[in-house]
Design a protein around this motif. Sequence first.
Motif, PDB file in Angstrom:
ATOM      1  N   VAL A 101       0.842  -1.200   0.000  1.00  0.00           N
ATOM      2  CA  VAL A 101       0.000   0.000   0.000  1.00  0.00           C
ATOM      3  C   VAL A 101       0.874   1.247   0.000  1.00  0.00           C
ATOM      4  O   VAL A 101       0.632   2.214  -0.728  1.00  0.00           O
ATOM      5  CB  VAL A 101      -0.944  -0.002   1.219  1.00  0.00           C
ATOM      6  CG1 VAL A 101      -1.658   1.321   1.351  1.00  0.00           C
ATOM      7  CG2 VAL A 101      -1.939  -1.128   1.100  1.00  0.00           C
ATOM      8  N   LEU A 103       3.996   1.619  -1.124  1.00  0.00           N
ATOM      9  CA  LEU A 103       4.591   1.833  -2.453  1.00  0.00           C
ATOM     10  C   LEU A 103       3.546   2.347  -3.428  1.00  0.00           C
ATOM     11  O   LEU A 103       3.813   3.223  -4.246  1.00  0.00           O
ATOM     12  CB  LEU A 103       5.185   0.525  -2.983  1.00  0.00           C
ATOM     13  CG  LEU A 103       6.411  -0.006  -2.264  1.00  0.00           C
ATOM     14  CD1 LEU A 103       6.830  -1.336  -2.862  1.00  0.00           C
ATOM     15  CD2 LEU A 103       7.549   0.980  -2.389  1.00  0.00           C
ATOM     16  N   PHE A 104       2.331   1.797  -3.320  1.00  0.00           N
ATOM     17  CA  PHE A 104       1.276   2.186  -4.250  1.00  0.00           C
ATOM     18  C   PHE A 104       0.938   3.674  -4.106  1.00  0.00           C
ATOM     19  O   PHE A 104       0.810   4.386  -5.108  1.00  0.00           O
ATOM     20  CB  PHE A 104       0.030   1.333  -4.013  1.00  0.00           C
ATOM     21  CG  PHE A 104      -1.081   1.640  -4.961  1.00  0.00           C
ATOM     22  CD1 PHE A 104      -0.970   1.304  -6.296  1.00  0.00           C
ATOM     23  CD2 PHE A 104      -2.222   2.276  -4.540  1.00  0.00           C
ATOM     24  CE1 PHE A 104      -1.976   1.593  -7.188  1.00  0.00           C
ATOM     25  CE2 PHE A 104      -3.245   2.570  -5.423  1.00  0.00           C
ATOM     26  CZ  PHE A 104      -3.121   2.223  -6.746  1.00  0.00           C
ATOM     27  N   TYR A 107       4.037   5.865  -5.485  1.00  0.00           N
ATOM     28  CA  TYR A 107       4.229   5.920  -6.929  1.00  0.00           C
ATOM     29  C   TYR A 107       2.947   6.321  -7.644  1.00  0.00           C
ATOM     30  O   TYR A 107       3.018   6.883  -8.738  1.00  0.00           O
ATOM     31  CB  TYR A 107       4.834   4.612  -7.425  1.00  0.00           C
ATOM     32  CG  TYR A 107       6.266   4.545  -6.997  1.00  0.00           C
ATOM     33  CD1 TYR A 107       7.254   5.135  -7.759  1.00  0.00           C
ATOM     34  CD2 TYR A 107       6.618   3.982  -5.775  1.00  0.00           C
ATOM     35  CE1 TYR A 107       8.554   5.142  -7.333  1.00  0.00           C
ATOM     36  CE2 TYR A 107       7.924   3.985  -5.337  1.00  0.00           C
ATOM     37  CZ  TYR A 107       8.890   4.563  -6.128  1.00  0.00           C
ATOM     38  OH  TYR A 107      10.185   4.585  -5.697  1.00  0.00           O
ATOM     39  N   GLY A 108       1.794   6.065  -7.016  1.00  0.00           N
ATOM     40  CA  GLY A 108       0.554   6.583  -7.568  1.00  0.00           C
ATOM     41  C   GLY A 108       0.593   8.105  -7.594  1.00  0.00           C
ATOM     42  O   GLY A 108       0.223   8.739  -8.581  1.00  0.00           O
ATOM     43  N   ILE A 110       3.288   9.977  -7.682  1.00  0.00           N
ATOM     44  CA  ILE A 110       4.229  10.409  -8.717  1.00  0.00           C
ATOM     45  C   ILE A 110       3.576  10.293 -10.086  1.00  0.00           C
ATOM     46  O   ILE A 110       3.703  11.169 -10.942  1.00  0.00           O
ATOM     47  CB  ILE A 110       5.522   9.563  -8.662  1.00  0.00           C
ATOM     48  CG1 ILE A 110       6.276   9.871  -7.384  1.00  0.00           C
ATOM     49  CG2 ILE A 110       6.399   9.850  -9.872  1.00  0.00           C
ATOM     50  CD1 ILE A 110       7.562   9.134  -7.248  1.00  0.00           C
ATOM     51  N   TYR A 111       2.824   9.219 -10.281  1.00  0.00           N
ATOM     52  CA  TYR A 111       2.163   8.989 -11.566  1.00  0.00           C
ATOM     53  C   TYR A 111       1.177  10.108 -11.853  1.00  0.00           C
ATOM     54  O   TYR A 111       1.087  10.601 -12.972  1.00  0.00           O
ATOM     55  CB  TYR A 111       1.437   7.644 -11.511  1.00  0.00           C
ATOM     56  CG  TYR A 111       0.933   7.168 -12.842  1.00  0.00           C
ATOM     57  CD1 TYR A 111       1.804   6.584 -13.747  1.00  0.00           C
ATOM     58  CD2 TYR A 111      -0.398   7.295 -13.192  1.00  0.00           C
ATOM     59  CE1 TYR A 111       1.366   6.143 -14.974  1.00  0.00           C
ATOM     60  CE2 TYR A 111      -0.855   6.861 -14.417  1.00  0.00           C
ATOM     61  CZ  TYR A 111       0.038   6.274 -15.303  1.00  0.00           C
ATOM     62  OH  TYR A 111      -0.406   5.851 -16.525  1.00  0.00           O
TER      63      TYR A 111
END
Lengths: 292, 324
Positions: A101, A103-104, A107-108, A110-111
């Motif tokens: 969660v 990491l998600f 990077y979510g 950042i995305y």
Amino acid sequence: MEFIQQLINGISLGSIYALIALGYTMVYGIVKLINFAHGDVFMVGAFVGFYSITVLKLPFFPALILAMTVCALFGMMIERIAYKPLRNATRIAALITAIGVSLFIEYGMIYVRGAQPEAYPGTVLPKETIDLFGLNVSSQSLFILGISVLLMILLQFIVHRTKIGKAMRAVSHDAEAAKLMGINVDNTISATFAIGSALAGAAGVIFGVYYIKIEPLMGIIPGLKAFVAAVLGGIGIIPGAMVGGLALGVIESLVSAMGFSLWRDGVAFIVLILILIFRPSGLFGKNMREKV
Amino acid sequence: MAKFKNRLGFWLSIGSALAGFVIFQILISGGILNPFYVNAIYTIAINIILAVSLHLIIGITGQFSIGHAGFLAVGAYASAIFSMNLQLPFGLALLAGGLAAAVAGLIIGIPTLRLRGDYLAIATLGFGEIVRIMLLNMDYVGGASGMQVSNLTTWPWIFGCLLLTIIVIRNFTNSTHGRACISIREDETAADAMGINTTYYKVMAFVIGSFFAGIAGGLFAHNFYIIQPSNFGFLKSFDILIFVVLGGLGSMSGAVIAAILLTIVSTFLQDYPETRMIIYSLVLIVMMLYRPQGVMGTKEITSFFKKQKPAQGGQSDEKHNTSA
């Protein structure tokens, strides 16, 4: 004088750690889960605060409250989607999910908005230097300290004087027995996540105002350090998290003041390992015997 | 007869491994594969070594360590110092990297392995960070700008190390010591009560695991022209952890398969790092929600070919409990 100056800086920094650590400690106390995503809730809070100040043109306090609300909802959502189905799974499965969660979210983010940092506007809080018996104290650090202390007092009030606080203490003591006594365990856990995440969100906004720069990966290191603070004070114990956070902030500032600023991050982990080796239950913890 | 069959299986796998080695060697030295694919194969092999070495610690012994990048870093830097600063041959440098990591494992393992579950995880995470910060602050190894390393890693070296790692860890798992480690994974208190010296076996598994992580570190370092402390942050540890978890805690072939698949996926997503991490994390979450035992559970790939043979090491009919 220099020493006391550093002490004050350390306490300001430590109060931010303490706010994050409270969320860690509450969640660990109730579901025995190291919520790795907590540092990322802190990051989300910082960004919500940033956008509400710059885009919505809100003053500081409404922005703080908005960030806390958004983070509370976000924390409850994380709990419902990712952690609730794992309530009875092994500890390792839960820990790995928490890492996933975390990491998600990172990077979510950042995305969605890119990895570039943002700078908090410097004018949200009055920035004056107050001369206190020959010490230079910025009004911002006093503000930060004041807000943190206020939130902590509020938390103590919720936990010890309200019905939901009583339910939280009961569930953390024995979830099964609490359920038999008619306490809605799921709602209590959600409330715990909400309160903890709201505190992390507040810490995010305060961090942004104090350090100016925010970025999507900013939650990792403060998150880990807040966890260290929680372990230092005895995980699951609310006053322990406060003291642990303040102590860690002071230790870090003193290490920097002695000229080892590059080692600052390392010191937190050395403190962690020393505490785990010599007093795993933390400064305020009682030694619990393991049930076989 | 059964014994002969066992041996036959062993020689068959060695034979097929050698055949694979020869095929790749021909492909590489014949210039049929372009450098991108050659590098991908090297990375896959190094990741397999890492995954298998962590598998011994987490999957077999049940010690939840998430600081594996720390041992990788110790091995990488130690071997780089030996090969670059002391001008020693590559093989010796690799061995030095492995030994340095093993010593680090011993130093860290003895005090921290008294901790259990979450606390051990956090302590090892802290250890990994301490290693990174120490490297960042040492001028001898170049600090943040890193260390120049010449490109010495070749396919025979990588393959040799890979084969050695798999054989050693496989045989360790099937030995008395390995059984003791499995019993610790299943129930540490019960194992202790049965007279198993749990600390001894936990430290042993930890040291062997970190030794091979150190060797992988040496290979990793000499595969690039430069190593930097930022290569060994805890994202690297999580990468390795994901191999082991996805493959199935307790299954060596699972770890190998996951390492191969995920390395291929991340090689092709190299240009989109965010997408790669989002896919990784989603896979991790979905996997834990719907199949927490991983792709292979605790089964090995060989158990699909056997009919009624009792369980090999590392297997306990999918009901093992790693909560410790």
